[in-house]
Motif scaffolding. Structure first.
Motif, short mmCIF file in Angstrom:
data_model
loop_
_atom_site.label_atom_id
_atom_site.label_comp_id
_atom_site.label_asym_id
_atom_site.label_seq_id
_atom_site.Cartn_x
_atom_site.Cartn_y
_atom_site.Cartn_z
N ARG A 106 0.83 -1.21 0.00
CA ARG A 106 0.00 0.00 0.00
C ARG A 106 0.86 1.26 0.00
O ARG A 106 0.43 2.30 -0.54
CB ARG A 106 -0.96 -0.03 1.19
CG ARG A 106 -2.03 -1.11 1.06
CD ARG A 106 -3.02 -1.10 2.20
NE ARG A 106 -3.93 -2.24 2.10
CZ ARG A 106 -5.04 -2.26 1.34
NH1 ARG A 106 -5.37 -1.19 0.62
NH2 ARG A 106 -5.81 -3.33 1.32
N SER A 110 -0.09 2.77 -5.97
CA SER A 110 -1.10 3.81 -5.87
C SER A 110 -2.43 3.23 -5.37
O SER A 110 -2.69 2.03 -5.50
CB SER A 110 -1.33 4.46 -7.24
OG SER A 110 -1.94 3.54 -8.12
N GLN A 111 -3.25 4.08 -4.82
CA GLN A 111 -4.55 3.65 -4.31
C GLN A 111 -5.40 3.08 -5.44
O GLN A 111 -6.19 2.14 -5.22
CB GLN A 111 -5.27 4.83 -3.65
CG GLN A 111 -6.58 4.46 -2.98
CD GLN A 111 -7.19 5.64 -2.24
OE1 GLN A 111 -6.60 6.71 -2.18
NE2 GLN A 111 -8.38 5.44 -1.71
N GLU A 112 -5.25 3.60 -6.65
CA GLU A 112 -6.04 3.13 -7.78
C GLU A 112 -5.62 1.74 -8.23
O GLU A 112 -6.40 1.02 -8.87
CB GLU A 112 -5.91 4.10 -8.95
CG GLU A 112 -6.53 5.48 -8.72
CD GLU A 112 -5.67 6.36 -7.81
OE1 GLU A 112 -4.45 6.07 -7.68
OE2 GLU A 112 -6.22 7.31 -7.23
#
Length: 406
Positions: A106, A110-112
């Protein structure tokens, strides 16, 4: 974009956020940062509930650098224990917990990129379909969802239960015990027969990870029996404390089979397979980390290939791995077939008297010709007749239902 606001197109979709899938996503981020990658996991966290351990010599160079984002525990040296002797070895040993694997990914991705709690119902060369009916199209799909049972593979099972313990007083252990086979062994009239050993990692002054492991003829044991044996082991060693976590698992110990038929059975045309599902595992020890790192780097190198070409490339790589690890399947047949369950420990008792470099290369799956000869020469730990008989068989089919321990 879909109506929910999530993307419906990606370059590379990785299905399965365990060790193999997570390392592939990380390798792509490091070596192909321009590519749009989606890592899909059905659970809430990446890596599940596991712990992976390895020797320094299992990985080097780029492989070691790929693991740098993760917080790991390491020790200079370890111990093994058998009824006949104890031995301290100097190799550096490392361990990674799944919660640290999740946290490291994480931070690095990236969060995406990370999609958790997304159950996949089907894969194709063109994308992924989810349980809610939504779809994600992709140029390349990589299947990392874990091993599948198959009648085309034969062998036994490695069953384990681990417990993370926080002791009330400092336990005083400085180095791990990666194989304590001085414990009670299981004869067939007990739980079906198994080679048993306990694995102990000192994670901190008051933290221990204790795992009870069995090379077994059957794929499941009773949870209460396993837990009770761990309790007795801790009592015998004066280790009292609170349970703050744990894990259980059942892994195949592959001793033979028709790998081409297995590939044909599991193949989804145009979908690449990696991890244990792709066959990238040590057939005797069930180690996956060194092979997962190597495969992740290989995928990153050829990530520009269309899905069909990458799929064919990984299948060929897996066939080479199968051929290269045939020696370990042979040893597995001797362990599971020649040694009586209550005396299987003798095989490892003899093995751990050998040269330390040989032992490291064995676990890395890189045994030299001289190593292989040395392991087989000398006084055998099993009867010659039984060893010859075992080499003529390949074990039972690895299709037994993986019951949950409990």
């Amino acid at each position: 974009m879909s109506s929910s606001g999530t993307p419906n197109r990606t370059e590379i979709a990785i299905v399965g956020g365990g060790l193999a899938g997570g390392l592939i996503a990380l390798a792509l981020r490091q070596h192909r940062p321009e590519m749009h990658v989606t890592l899909i996991e059905a659970g809430e966290t990446l890596g599940g509930n596991h712990r992976w351990s390895w020797f320094d010599s299992d990985v080097s160079g780029d492989a070691a650098r790929l693991l740098e984002p993760f917080r790991t525990t390491d020790w200079h040296g370890y111990t093994v224990r058998f009824p006949a002797y104890r031995r301290k070895l100097s190799s550096r040993y490392n361990s990674l917990a799944s919660q640290d694997f999740d946290a490291g990914l994480r931070r690095a991705l990236s969060q995406e990129t990370i999609w958790t709690k997304r159950e996949v119902t089907s894969l194709s060369s063109g994308g992924v379909t989810f349980a809610d009916g939504s779809e994600l199209s992709a140029r390349t799909v990589i299947d990392c969802r874990g091993a599948v049972p198959s009648a085309h593979l034969q062998g036994g099972w490695q069953v384990f239960m681990g417990r993370h313990l926080r002791t009330r007083e400092a336990h005083g252990m400085e180095q791990p015990v990666i194989m304590d086979a001085s414990v009670e062994q299981l004869a067939p009239e007990g739980d079906g027969g198994a080679y048993r050993f306990v694995y102990v990692l000192p994670l901190g002054a008051n933290d221990l990870f204790v795992e009870d492991t069995y090379y077994a003829d059957r794929p499941a044991f009773d949870r209460s029996a396993l837990s009770g044996r761990i309790d007795r082991y801790l009592d015998e060693h004066g280790l009292q404390g609170d349970i703050i976590g744990g894990e259980t698992g059942i892994l195949p110990v592959v001793t033979g089979g028709n790998f081409a038929a297995y590939q044909a059975e599991t193949r989804i045309e145009g979908v690449a397979m990696a991890g244990a599902r792709g066959g990238f595992v040590h057939p005797l020890t069930s180690y996956t980390l060194p092979f997962a790192v190597e495969t992740a780097l290989a995928i990153a190198q050829d990530a520009q290939l269309p899905g069909e070409q990458l799929s064919a490339l990984l299948e060929a790589r897996a066939r080479r791995h199968w051929k290269r690890t045939g020696y370990y399947r042979m040893l597995g047949r001797m362990l599971m077939g020649a040694a009586r369950p209550g005396e299987r420990y003798r095989v490892f008792e003899r093995f751990y008297r050998l040269n330390e470099g040989l032992i490291e290369r064995f676990y890395a799956g890189r045994s030299r010709f001289a190593d292989k000869a040395r392991i087989l020469t000398g006084k055998p730990p099993v009867a010659i007749g039984r060893a010859i008989g075992a080499l003529m068989t390949k074990g039972g089919p690895l299709v037994a239902e993986k019951e949950k321990i409990g």
